[in-house]
Design an enzyme around this catalytic site. Sequence first.
Site, PDB file in Angstrom:
ATOM      1  CB  SER A 171      -0.970  -0.042   1.177  1.00  0.00           C
ATOM      2  OG  SER A 171      -2.025   0.866   0.998  1.00  0.00           O
ATOM      3  CG  ASP A 213      -5.800  -2.831  -4.518  1.00  0.00           C
ATOM      4  OD1 ASP A 213      -6.653  -2.093  -4.001  1.00  0.00           O
ATOM      5  OD2 ASP A 213      -4.577  -2.706  -4.326  1.00  0.00           O
ATOM      6  CG  HIS A 273      -4.836  -3.082  -0.722  1.00  0.00           C
ATOM      7  ND1 HIS A 273      -4.457  -2.231  -1.730  1.00  0.00           N
ATOM      8  CD2 HIS A 273      -4.324  -2.557   0.412  1.00  0.00           C
ATOM      9  CE1 HIS A 273      -3.759  -1.240  -1.231  1.00  0.00           C
ATOM     10  NE2 HIS A 273      -3.654  -1.413   0.074  1.00  0.00           N
TER      11      HIS A 273
END
Length: 492
Positions: free
Chosen positions: A170, A435, A460
């Site tokens: 991320s 994602d 994700h």
Amino acid sequence: MWSLLLTALVLCHCSEAVRLFHLGRPRGGMLGGPGGDPITTDIKEHWYKQRLDHFNPSDTRIWHQRFFVNKSYYKAGGPVFVMIGGEGEAKPDWMFQGAWIDYAKRHSALCVLLEHRYYGKSHPTPDLSVKNLAYLSSEQALADLAKFIDHMRRRFELRPTARCIVFGGSYPGSLAAWLRAKYPHLVHAAVSTSGPLIAKPDFKEYYGVVQDDLQNQDPMCVQAVGNATQQINLLLNHRLGQQTVTKLFRLCQPVDSNNSQDVASLFETLASNFAGVVQYNKDNRQFEGAKGTNITIDVVCNVMTNSNIGPPVNRLAAVNSLLLDAYDQKCLDYKYDKMVADLRNVSWDSETAEGGRQWMYQTCTEFGFFQTSSLPPHLFGDNFPVDFFYQQCIDVFGKRFNSTFVQQATKNTNILYGGFNLQMNRILFVQGSVDPWHALGITQTLREDSPAIYINGTAHCANMYPAAPSDPPQLVNARQQVESYITKWLGR
């Protein structure tokens, strides 16, 4: 709404009822804990003396930054693996779980995890006032990592040939790529997972991917969501209809259609129900809450296509109740003024200090990443355009944090790091097709010495979590590819 994120924010961690962390899911897109078997090993906290401002030699202030170490797999001559903390508390369970630990065992690596400044227990300043948040930036965080890596090499008396590979998911995935580019003499290679590389205020593509994912699951699901959105709009035009919406969606306070910010906040909150489910679909999501990790795209679409529940608006309310119950929330807190009031709290003891205020500051001053309703056909309505988020920056941090400020800040970020034109070798970019954050990431190989792995059907940071028997073949293959590149780059 938010983070890498993060996530990170992600980053992302907690289950407070404040608006920013809707139902316990941070808005960034953060990497949570690994979620494997409980760790019984005592994991000791360590602290590194860090400079507050790396770019002002006359500022000699210091603070203590938290980190964790696992030496159990290390053998003399092995590499150093560094996991980068993000927009939330660093999770020590990562020191013994996750794909990077499997790689560490194979390569006899020393494993360290550095918590990001201003998150978790790493408090550089007495509070989170705007004046103090001036030292919260990705550039300062990268300098933290550079100083820390240099310190670790000396602390453990590593051989000059010991190579360092950094890992991040991320927002930390972005940091991993940028760290390799900015400090190549310290970082030999980077594995950047689910990292957004383009700063952008109007991240309208986010809900475009959410819509595509729902469409791929069941076209009737998308149709039902769109119809439900239209029905809410109709109900809000009348007093009795507003009462119906309040009851159906278990709102903590009655909705008033004359309050445009509350209406925008309501629609954005309902949209985020689906965003959170999609973003972590079928991943190892134990960090969100034990009862909510099995709520996936197919679950919510089964609800949305179940005519026995009633018209589409009732089904949308059923999805909302499903998530409220999963995270032990009695009602849906959507009020704009309450969100702003919570985020204005500058104390480290506040709930938003667990990451909410900090990550919002980073989005307003560096990244944007505002997940807006701007993209047609406006599946979740068009009530939360980018101006809605610009106003939040002003209301929380002050008048100077206006649209012009945010737009210039995101331009500066793209100039600083290069966006998709990042010119550096030995960076592995990993993204999942489900994602929504992949829309701001590198999904195909742009240069042979910095390859991309695009995993069809995963969400994700899926490849970072511990392997499970239920993992699809493409996810298993992706982890194997990551391992092969690490082996190649370590010259083994």
